[in-house]
Design a protein around this motif. Sequence first.
Motif, short mmCIF file in Angstrom:
data_model
loop_
_atom_site.label_atom_id
_atom_site.label_comp_id
_atom_site.label_asym_id
_atom_site.label_seq_id
_atom_site.Cartn_x
_atom_site.Cartn_y
_atom_site.Cartn_z
N ASP A 8 39.43 -35.91 56.91
CA ASP A 8 38.32 -35.90 57.88
C ASP A 8 38.15 -37.30 58.44
OD1 ASP A 8 36.21 -37.46 56.43
OD2 ASP A 8 36.40 -35.84 54.97
N PRO A 9 37.42 -37.44 59.53
CA PRO A 9 37.19 -38.76 60.12
C PRO A 9 35.88 -39.39 59.67
CG PRO A 9 36.51 -37.10 61.68
CD PRO A 9 36.91 -36.37 60.43
N PHE A 10 35.42 -39.02 58.48
CA PHE A 10 34.12 -39.47 57.99
C PHE A 10 34.31 -40.37 56.76
CE2 PHE A 10 33.22 -35.01 59.59
CZ PHE A 10 32.95 -35.44 60.88
N THR A 33 37.21 -29.65 61.80
CA THR A 33 36.04 -28.96 62.33
C THR A 33 35.65 -29.60 63.67
OG1 THR A 33 33.86 -28.07 61.76
CG2 THR A 33 34.26 -30.38 61.24
N ASP A 34 34.87 -28.91 64.43
CA ASP A 34 34.50 -29.37 65.77
C ASP A 34 33.37 -30.38 65.65
OD1 ASP A 34 34.22 -29.70 68.45
OD2 ASP A 34 33.51 -27.68 68.88
N VAL A 35 33.74 -31.59 65.23
CA VAL A 35 32.74 -32.60 64.87
C VAL A 35 31.95 -33.11 66.07
CG1 VAL A 35 34.05 -33.33 62.87
CG2 VAL A 35 34.42 -34.49 65.03
N PHE A 36 32.48 -32.91 67.28
CA PHE A 36 31.78 -33.41 68.46
C PHE A 36 31.01 -32.31 69.18
CE2 PHE A 36 35.45 -36.27 67.81
CZ PHE A 36 34.72 -37.36 67.38
N PHE A 40 27.00 -29.50 65.56
CA PHE A 40 27.36 -30.21 64.34
C PHE A 40 26.40 -31.37 64.11
CE2 PHE A 40 29.54 -33.59 62.05
CZ PHE A 40 30.07 -32.91 60.96
N LYS A 41 26.18 -32.16 65.12
CA LYS A 41 25.33 -33.34 65.02
C LYS A 41 23.89 -32.98 64.68
CE LYS A 41 24.33 -35.47 68.87
NZ LYS A 41 24.46 -36.32 70.08
N LEU A 42 23.39 -31.90 65.27
CA LEU A 42 22.00 -31.52 65.08
C LEU A 42 21.72 -30.80 63.77
CD1 LEU A 42 21.24 -30.26 68.71
CD2 LEU A 42 20.46 -32.40 67.66
N ARG A 50 27.61 -39.03 60.45
CA ARG A 50 29.07 -38.83 60.40
C ARG A 50 29.68 -38.89 61.80
NH1 ARG A 50 27.72 -34.60 56.22
NH2 ARG A 50 28.34 -35.54 54.23
N VAL A 51 28.98 -38.37 62.79
CA VAL A 51 29.49 -38.42 64.17
C VAL A 51 29.61 -39.87 64.62
CG1 VAL A 51 28.99 -37.87 66.58
CG2 VAL A 51 28.66 -36.13 64.81
N VAL A 52 28.61 -40.69 64.31
CA VAL A 52 28.66 -42.11 64.65
C VAL A 52 29.85 -42.77 63.97
CG1 VAL A 52 27.46 -44.33 64.47
CG2 VAL A 52 26.18 -42.26 65.04
N LEU A 53 30.02 -42.48 62.67
CA LEU A 53 31.15 -43.03 61.92
C LEU A 53 32.47 -42.56 62.50
CD1 LEU A 53 32.28 -44.63 59.52
CD2 LEU A 53 31.92 -42.58 58.10
#
Length: 290
Positions: A8-10, A33-36, A40-42, A50-53
């Motif tokens: 994952d990108p986290f 997963t569709d992180v963007f 997901f963010k909400l 995690r989105v920021v990271l």
Amino acid sequence: IDLIFTQDPFETGLAGAVIAKIYKIKLQLQIHTDVFSPYFKLESLANGLRVVLGKFLIRKADGFRVVSRRIKESLVKLNVSVEKVFILPIFTDVEKIAVSPISVDLKKKYPRFNFIILMVCRLSREKNIPLAIDVVADIAKNHHGIGLVIVGSGREREKIIELGKQKLGDKLVLEEWTNNPASYYKSADLFLLTSNYEGWGLSVVEAMASNCPVVMTDVGCAGELIIHGRTGLVAPVGETGALSRAIDKMIKDEGLRREIAVNAKQAVKNLPDKNNYLEKYKKSWELALK
């Protein structure tokens, strides 16, 4: 060691980036997963962080392996070079599923149902199972003998049981998770996915391989593997009315269900077999090493 890749990108992505820097090696981030997706963010504060990271780490990566075209397009919008992104969905042994015998026949197990809608998923927030319950409750007003069978486990289980009692009564059945759900797909009339976001949608592919027609929200493989009106029916995320209309159409038109099931089964035959898949996996690493 030439390359490190992370699942994952986290948090693991951060660990991978640190290791890559220390050892001066290449880094591939895998995104499952569709992180963007805004959903997901909400979903939680943790996801928002995690989105920021993730947006920070994608600038550090030499390559990406993503599971859907949807995620690739999100990366490109964030100025990631198209050449760095390799699409490789989650492997599914569609041939094994296709020949798997029916060991659990839902029609025999639950004879009170004459039309069974199936879900196979984690019982987690992003799957939006309350939406599925609302949709089936709406459908049941005009169609008798409808049943919703959910196969899965997770932290939302008690909430789903309580909500199901209130809105569906005995029209809802919650089965324990199984690692071999092929029988469930093959003996159901329709597969339903109501997720707010997905990376790909493994259960959708399994349903397609099992000849079970699919109705799903516009997430994951929708638009790529599930083509609306041909290999399944797709509705906007969170739209109770659109999902209800899609299911109603499927219930009323047996010919449509058969046509979609045939088209879907043919579509998944184009997915890579195990050897081809491993070759593609290797190519994704080679791309990151360039």
